[in-house]
Write an enzyme that holds these catalytic residues in place. Structure first.
Site, PDB file in Angstrom:
ATOM      1  N   HIS A 380      76.182   9.653  27.329  1.00 27.58           N
ATOM      2  CA  HIS A 380      76.246  10.079  25.266  1.00 27.58           C
ATOM      3  C   HIS A 380      76.073  11.198  24.918  1.00 27.58           C
ATOM      4  CE1 HIS A 380      81.307   9.044  26.638  1.00 27.58           C
ATOM      5  NE2 HIS A 380      80.327   7.399  26.814  1.00 27.58           N
ATOM      6  N   LYS A 568      84.094  16.121  12.078  1.00 29.89           N
ATOM      7  CA  LYS A 568      83.385  15.016  13.120  1.00 29.89           C
ATOM      8  C   LYS A 568      82.241  14.408  12.516  1.00 29.89           C
ATOM      9  CE  LYS A 568      82.793  19.265  15.114  1.00 29.89           C
ATOM     10  NZ  LYS A 568      82.907  18.731  16.289  1.00 29.89           N
ATOM     11  N   ARG A 569      81.981  13.186  12.980  1.00 28.30           N
ATOM     12  CA  ARG A 569      80.784  12.644  12.227  1.00 28.30           C
ATOM     13  C   ARG A 569      79.645  13.151  11.771  1.00 28.30           C
ATOM     14  NH1 ARG A 569      76.288  10.670  15.367  1.00 28.30           N
ATOM     15  NH2 ARG A 569      76.972  11.467  17.322  1.00 28.30           N
ATOM     16  N   LYS A 574      74.764  19.097  14.387  1.00 28.46           N
ATOM     17  CA  LYS A 574      76.813  18.990  14.401  1.00 28.46           C
ATOM     18  C   LYS A 574      76.250  20.622  14.220  1.00 28.46           C
ATOM     19  CE  LYS A 574      78.666  15.370  16.178  1.00 28.46           C
ATOM     20  NZ  LYS A 574      79.519  15.045  17.250  1.00 28.46           N
ATOM     21  N   THR A 677      85.151  15.900  21.896  1.00 34.45           N
ATOM     22  CA  THR A 677      86.422  15.559  22.163  1.00 34.45           C
ATOM     23  C   THR A 677      87.290  16.227  21.240  1.00 34.45           C
ATOM     24  OG1 THR A 677      86.545  13.397  20.986  1.00 34.45           O
ATOM     25  CG2 THR A 677      85.888  13.713  23.158  1.00 34.45           C
ATOM     26  N   LYS A 681      91.396  17.920  21.288  1.00 38.70           N
ATOM     27  CA  LYS A 681      92.219  17.475  20.779  1.00 38.70           C
ATOM     28  C   LYS A 681      92.821  18.413  20.359  1.00 38.70           C
ATOM     29  CE  LYS A 681      90.475  13.550  19.990  1.00 38.70           C
ATOM     30  NZ  LYS A 681      89.326  12.832  19.764  1.00 38.70           N
TER      31      LYS A 681
END
Length: 852
Positions: A380, A568-569, A574, A677, A681
């Protein structure tokens, strides 16, 4: 290509309602009977559990009574599924994951049982608001981010697709933490989600397993078998107690099991008080919190203990299940496959070997043959620092027998590689499992698993070409791509019921079990009436989110503004910093050019948790909130820009956010995000993305069309070239772009904090380096391109017909990203599962017979 492939994944469609007047009347009569049965069941449970009637009951008590009644229905199907799996002796996948972020269960359970409408009507007749009822349920705190959300989606799809599956994890009592923001800083509070008990779980103490830590291993020769027994002495023993949660398939009677292990100390009467208390404390630690702060040695050790604890208990349980119907342990691969969700469960390799060698009496070669046919792994990440490595002294002390087995696996593998590459010691060192006094868990998975898959096309290519190139060259047959997906039944059917109903009104209900059919909605992209209806639904969802933000943040936001969302985290790769710097840039533009109306009103919505020990991520959260405080209190920009930080981001509020988002921010540095993900969504809720060509974004663009997204930034190859050969200097951007220079200067000139050093570390990390090279994730390299992409967003949103068309085409293009498609690929191409044959699903009203 995608459409042709999706044809293979069609599933049973929901039955149509009866069409004749008499059958409709009969259905209404039976529905009323179902409502009455459920009302009676709830009233009975209120009397039994709480000695009260409906009028006296609290919402919490009603919630418990409703869940208890629902569990009666679930239990019938659960038992039937277990009996069918045993009778048909089908192969089972054991999905082993440190995280399962399920979200609230009641609503999804009722939807998948097919009784939601009846239960809601029953509640209304009892004078209970079903929406407030669901709000009583805590989110099970069993995960942190995408890893856990993915695992939960996969389990739901496995059930819906009629496959036998057991999820294996840990019953964390407090999860990661409950995030509270105080003075702009993240505070970590205990997430005591289990304090009131959890209604959707069943404890099975009779199936407890012993797990051992520490001590020493003694080899004792056994004359009878002509070999050695390995005896674990002076060890700490922990009892693993299984708690099972039902995972319900969509209206097909299949209920699989999520088995979560709790820990209890094993003590005896001859132990002194201090020893007993110490053992109880050690056992409690194992299941107290998810991912302890691993910035300390104690935290790292606990994390290793947690991983082995649930792996050992799960494998022991799986082998015991196999032996109920099968005598030959070498046939285990025919009936069980163990999927390792990243490297956290990698000790499964040696633990399965231990069970086969020490408990089942197999020789090494036979045990290795069974193990390598049973284990499959998923990667991952492309971040080498995120792949678990354990110091040999720590690992060998905590898990002495497991270390012995890994050492032997490494020795045998090295011998093989040296024969293949006798003059390439560097290659051998890169591939071996134990090197420089570290155990490399990713290498262990690659050596022992029959399959290693990536989770997006670009991610898998990076694994093959860069990260695991040595392995790919000699064992390419192990590698495959399985692009992640999410369950549209939670994140669209449940989370966005208005949109789901609208879709069903246009193309029927078949998309619920065959999400490839969402492509049919593309026919309405140019339909002006459909576009207006879609935008009206989006507006209703935006009002719902605005009410939530008002209640939680005390802030009013404008539903007519663009909801620009990054949730998100919180991690530097990111690139929340890209988002923050753009917000500051936009704020500056509005203040300096108030007459410029090309910048439409925006509400920037950010949410996510930073790991407890992740200093820079927590500092970024403080910056977000400091920027928000300044902007939201500046009257000169009122009505044109607002910034909201969603506290304690989790599945339940994510459902609401995804349904309301206008723009999906997917800003990871290209080549760093394995998949993602959240983007999927939001896409299935009809949300265009502004994104780099990274992770699943690449495939989203392929499915929806590049003209319906806002793509910017360096490519993964360009980033890779910079990383390999250099040539990027963020100070060049700083000196050559005055607007970007102003934004960066504002981090340290007192604009957002009177303490000019508060964000100095962030400033330094971007320009000169903070514990590493400057601008590690190329934020400034992409900032100008990102600003230009945001200008295109304003232009597109100004044309509401165009935006509606883009949104509908995003939704219509999201069929590939259902976890049903992903799981079908796993089941057919990796796991080789057979479907469980179940009786035809009952009519809705028949489901309530178990309550009589």
């Amino acid at each position: 290509m995608a459409d042709r492939k999706n044809k293979a994944f069609k599933n049973r469609a929901p039955k149509k309602m009866p069409s004749t007047d008499s059958s409709r009347a009969s259905a209404v009569t039976n529905a009323i009977a179902g409502e009455n049965l459920f009302k009676q069941a709830v009233e009975k449970r209120l009397r039994k559990l709480f000695s009260c009637r409906v009028k006296m009951a609290t919402q919490e008590q009603v919630y418990r009574a409703v869940c208890d009644a629902a569990m009666d229905i679930i239990s019938e199907n659960w038992l039937e599924t277990k009996e069918a799996v045993e009778q048909q002796n089908v192969k089972t996948v054991y999905y082993m994951s440190m995280e399962f972020l399920l979200g609230r269960a009641l609503g999804c359970n009722l939807i998948n049982l097919g009784v939601l409408r009846t239960v809601r009507e029953a509640m209304k007749e009892l004078g209970i608001d079903p929406n407030f009822l669901e709000d009583q349920e805590p989110d099970p705190a069993l995960g942190n981010g995408g890893l856990g959300r993915l695992a939960a989606c996969f389990m739901e799809s496995l059930s819906t697709l009629n496959y036998s599956a057991v999820g294996c994890g840990i019953r964390y009592h407090r999860g990661l933490f409950r995030q509270a923001v105080v003075d702009g800083y993240q505070n970590e509070l205990p997430d005591d989600w289990l304090d009131g008990g959890y209604p959707f779980e069943v404890c099975h103490p009779e199936e407890a397993r012993i797990v051992r830590f520490g001590g020493r291993v003694e080899a004792v020769y056994n004359d009878r078998k002509g070999g050695y027994d390995f005896i674990h002495r002076d060890c700490i023993t922990v009892l693993a107690i299984p708690y099972d949660m039902p995972i319900i398939g969509y209206q097909n009677k299949v209920v699989n099991t999520l088995r979560l292990w709790d820990a209890r100390a094993v003590t005896s009467d001859d132990q002194d008080y201090n020893t007993v208390m110490e053992q109880r404390r050690a056992a409690k630690q194992l299941t107290d919190v998810l991912y302890p702060d691993d910035s300390s040695d104690q935290g790292k050790e606990l994390r290793l203990r947690q991983g082995y604890f649930f792996v050992s208990a799960s494998l022991q349980s799986a082998v015991a299940d196999f032996k109920k119907n099968n005598d030959d342990i070498t046939k285990l691969p025919e009936k069980a496959v163990f999927q390792l969700n990243d490297t956290h469960p990698a000790t499964a390799v040696a633990e399965l070997m231990r069970i086969l060698l020490d408990e089942e009496g197999l020789g090494w070669d036979d045990a290795w043959s069974v193990t390598t046919k049973c284990l499959a792994a998923t990667n991952h990440t492309v971040l080498s620092e995120a792949m678990e490595r354990w110091p040999v002294p720590v690992f060998s002390r905590l898990l002495p027998r497991i270390y012995e087995i890994i050492k032997e696996i490494d020795l045998r593998f090295v011998n093989e590689i040296e024969k293949m590459y006798p003059f390439d010691p560097d290659r051998v060192n890169r591939m071996r499992i134990i090197h420089n006094q570290e155990i490399r868990m990713a290498n262990l998975c690659l050596v022992a698993s029959f399959s290693m898959n990536g989770v997006a096309q670009i991610h898998t290519k990076i694994l093959e070409a860069r990260l695991f190139r040595d392995f790919y060259e000699i064992m390419p047959y192990k590698f495959s791509n399985k692009t992640n997906g999410v369950t549209h039944r939670r994140f669209l059917l449940k989370g966005n019921s208005l949109l789901a109903g609208w879709i069903t009104g246009h193309i029927g209900p078949y998309w619920i079990t065959d999400f490839s059919r969402i492509r049919e909605m593309a026919a309405y992209a140019d339909d002006e009436k459909a576009g207006m209806e879609f935008m009206k639904i989006r507006h209703c969802n935006k009002i719902r989110l605005a009410k939530y933000i008002l209640a939680k943040n005390g802030m009013e936001i404008d539903p007519d503004s663009i909801y620009d969302v990054q949730v998100k985290r919180i991690h530097e790769f990111k690139r929340p910093m890209l988002f923050i710097l753009y917000i500051i840039y936009r704020y500056n533009r509005i203040r300096q050019h108030p007459e410029d109306r090309s910048l439409l009103p925006r509400t920037f919505i950010i949410g996510g948790k930073a790991a407890k020990g992740y200093y820079m991520a927590k500092r970024i959260i403080k910056l977000i909130n400091s920027v928000a405080e300044v902007i939201n209190n500046d009257p000169s920009v009122k009505g044109r820009i607002k910034v909201v930080f969603i506290e304690n981001y989790r599945v339940s509020n994510a459902e609401m956010i995804f349904a309301a988002a206008d723009l999906s921010e997917q800003l990871s540095c290209a080549g760093f995000e394995a998949s993602g993900t959240g983007c999927q969504k939001m896409m299935m809720n009809g949300c265009p993305l502004i994104a780099t060509m990274d992770g699943a974004n690449v495939e989203i663009v392929e499915e929806a069309g590049p003209e319906n997204e806002f793509i910017f930034g360096l490519t993964a190859d360009q980033i890779s070239n910079y990383e390999q050969y250099g040539g990027y200097d963020p100070m060049t951007v700083f000196h050559n772009d005055s607007e970007i220079r102003q934004v960066l200067t504002q981090l340290v000139d007192g604009t957002f904090s009177p303490d000019r050093n508060l964000f100095k570390d962030i400033y330094d990390s971007l320009l000169t380096g903070y514990n590493g090279r400057p601008d590690r994730y190329f934020v400034l390299a992409d900032l100008r391109s990102y600003i230009e992409a945001q200008q295109r967003v304003d232009e597109a949103y100004r044309d509401k017909k165009r935006w509606a068309r883009m949104s509908i085409l995003n939704m219509a293009g999201s069929g590939k990203f259902s976890s049903d498609r992903t799981i079908e690929e796993y089941a057919q191409e990796i796991w080789h599962l057979q479907k469980v044959k179940m009786p035809e699903p009952e009519r809705e009203e028949d489901c309530f017979r178990s309550l009589m």
